[in-house]
Design an enzyme around this catalytic site. Structure first.
Site, PDB file in Angstrom:
ATOM      1  N   ARG A  31       0.811  -1.135  -0.059  1.00  0.00           N
ATOM      2  CA  ARG A  31       0.017   0.048   0.042  1.00  0.00           C
ATOM      3  C   ARG A  31       0.756   1.173  -0.121  1.00  0.00           C
ATOM      4  O   ARG A  31       0.406   2.264  -0.502  1.00  0.00           O
ATOM      5  CB  ARG A  31      -0.944  -0.054   1.112  1.00  0.00           C
ATOM      6  N   LYS A  40      -9.431  -0.108   4.685  1.00  0.00           N
ATOM      7  CA  LYS A  40      -8.379  -0.448   5.341  1.00  0.00           C
ATOM      8  C   LYS A  40      -7.173   0.453   4.932  1.00  0.00           C
ATOM      9  O   LYS A  40      -7.034   0.583   3.634  1.00  0.00           O
ATOM     10  CB  LYS A  40      -7.896  -1.783   4.811  1.00  0.00           C
TER      11      LYS A  40
END
Length: 520
Positions: A74, A123
């Protein structure tokens, strides 16, 4: 290397024309998702929303994560830098406590400073907060992660709220919807099933997600990929995973409907991908293809852009930040020091970062000529804090070279894979000398050589290591040099391992040299 430090991104004209006042981006991110999608020829799992999106998109057949771990991936997507360059070496949460370097610039901060409204729903799993700050956040930092990452009704409502706010502000937006499916949850909340497939299903004690219509799969009817053991526990495991993939798919459909209902589908670039491969043996935390090969769709609002078409161009998650910057016509904010020579390293001014990704927008117009030397790179250092197993890799269309820097140690297994039905069955079968019904064995899986070289044309399952064989010497040396050059370019602090020590002669790693331990 010093003369490379002034490299900057060039904002190129792609010829993409849309009539809307603003250009927007919607990034849809799966959590440990693979190719369990009808558009990628999986004939069992039901993913009508993703399949419909694929028909309106350019489909990437050679897209790869730059790291096979959640937080590092990410962070790499958001910064355009591999994990060893941005500092997010492992998981952000809990005892793992990894954070990106404080001076790193993320796409959310860059775009927000340029007047683009930024949002993150679902998330987050990255830090520190000041580096990865979004204008609008509905994440596990404010709510339980399942409520923002798996409850597709909540996700729908948060998207609606964000789009309403964006319309009122009359500004372009960048929205990242980061689903928590199909990540495992069996090691934390086993009552919900190995993939949280029971959570929100309406079963007694499981709660109800109003917009979710669960789809259940028959374990003995699945068609398994080569890297999953063909056993009943593994099949039941994958059947549970498929149920949550269908929940993810229904969530994608809800989000895209909100986008259309708000009137933004005609001016929004939509991208779907996953952070890394599935939480199964040889996949997540590995740099074998099941761990780093990713699905990716890109839908342009320009009706002249390629749709329901496939690109075979080698693509990295590191390409997403340059793509989004070009879409918004925003340049990367390199720090310019008027009083210093950018080609000289000094102690007052840090060196400029080198971004190795490229914009993908030209692919929306035409397929480039095939280049057998085109490559993507990957860098993995940790996952959990105890998993110190740094690996570096280069992959072309035909070859892959993996450098296992800590090859003297056994390959580590993460917690949720270890307790999974699939891996526990592997352990039990190994202990009782039963047929594993798997393409590897645990001895080979744990104990890896320093170098692994695979001819992916002849060996797509990466079973036959060619490193050290005379017939592969030329390609081995060529890829080894290219991999080392990339490590140098991106200031990899692990670049001297395993046979040397990085000696830092100044404040920055550009001044560092390798000291060969074998000389002593």
């Amino acid at each position: 290397m010093a003369n490379l430090l002034g490299i900057c991104l060039l904002v190129l004209s792609t010829g993409i024309a849309i009539a809307a006042a603003h250009r927007n981006v919607l990034l849809l991110l799966a959590d440990d998702g693979g190719f369990e999608i009808g558009a990628y020829r999986n004939k069992i799992v039901q993913t009508p929303a993703l399949d419909a999106l694929a028909k309106q998109s350019l489909i990437f057949n050679n897209a790869y994560a730059s790291v096979s771990s959640c937080s590092p991936s990410r962070a790499s997507i958001l910064t355009g830098m591999p994990e060893h360059q941005n500092g997010m070496y492992g998981l952000h949460n809990g005892v793992h406590n990894f954070n990106a370097l404080g001076n790193v610039k993320s796409i959310s901060k860059i775009l927000s400073d340029a007047g683009v409204v930024t949002g993150l729903i679902g998330k987050k799993h990255v830090g520190p907060g000041e580096v990865f700050k979004f204008d609008y956040e509905r994440t596990e930092e404010q709510y339980p992660v399942n409520q923002v990452g798996r409850n597709i009704t909540n996700i729908k409502l948060f998207v609606r709220e964000f789009l309403k706010d964006s319309k009122e502000k009359d500004q372009p937006f960048f929205l990242m919807v980061s689903f928590h499916d199909p990540h495992r949850c069996g090691h934390i909340t086993p009552q919900y099933g190995p993939f949280c497939e029971r959570w929100g299903s309406g079963e007694e004690g499981m709660g109800l997600i109003p917009d979710w219509h669960p789809i259940y799969y028959v374990w003995d009817e699945l068609i398994l990929p080569y890297y999953i053991p063909d056993t009943e526990p593994a099949r039941r495991d994958v059947a549970a995973q498929y149920t949550t993939i269908s929940r993810l798919d229904q969530g994608v459909g809800l989000v895209l409907k909100e986008l259309a209902d708000a009137g933004f589908d005609k001016d929004t670039l939509v991208v779907y991908t996953s952070d890394n491969g599935p939480p199964l043996p040889a996949a997540r935390t590995n740099l074998y293809d099941p761990g780093m090969a990713e699905p990716m769709f890109m839908r342009s609002p320009d009706p002249k852009s390629r749709r329901n078409d496939v690109t075979y161009s080698m693509t990295s998650h590191l390409d997403l930040l340059p793509t989004f910057l070009e879409w918004f016509n925003v340049s990367y904010p390199f720090d310019l020091h008027e009083e210093s020579d950018t080609n000289v390293i000094d102690q007052q001014h840090p060196p400029q970062p080198v971004l190795t990704g490229k914009s993908l927008l030209p692919l929306l117009q035409a397929e480039p000529p095939s280049d057998p030397d085109q490559a993507v790179y990957a860098s993995q250092s940790f996952h959990e804090i105890t998993m110190a197993y740094p690996m570096r890799a280069i992959r072309t269309k035909r070859y892959k070279l993996i450098h296992n820097l800590n090859h003297q140690l056994p390959f580590p297994i993460d917690q949720d894979l270890f307790v999974s039905p699939t891996f526990q069955d592997l352990l039990q079968r190994t202990a009782s000398n039963q047929d594993l019904r798997w393409y590897k064995n645990l001895r080979l899986y744990y104990n890896r050589p320093e170098w692994e070289l695979f001819d992916l044309k002849l060996d797509p399952a990466e079973r036959k290591n060619m490193a050290g064989k005379p017939v592969a010497k030329e390609i081995f040396e060529k890829l080894k040099v290219r991999l080392r050059q990339w490590q140098e370019l991106t200031e990899d602090p692990f670049r001297c391992m395993p046979g040397g020590v990085l000696l830092d002669t100044g404040e920055y790693l550009n001044n560092a040299t390798c000291f060969d331990l074998g000389q002593q």
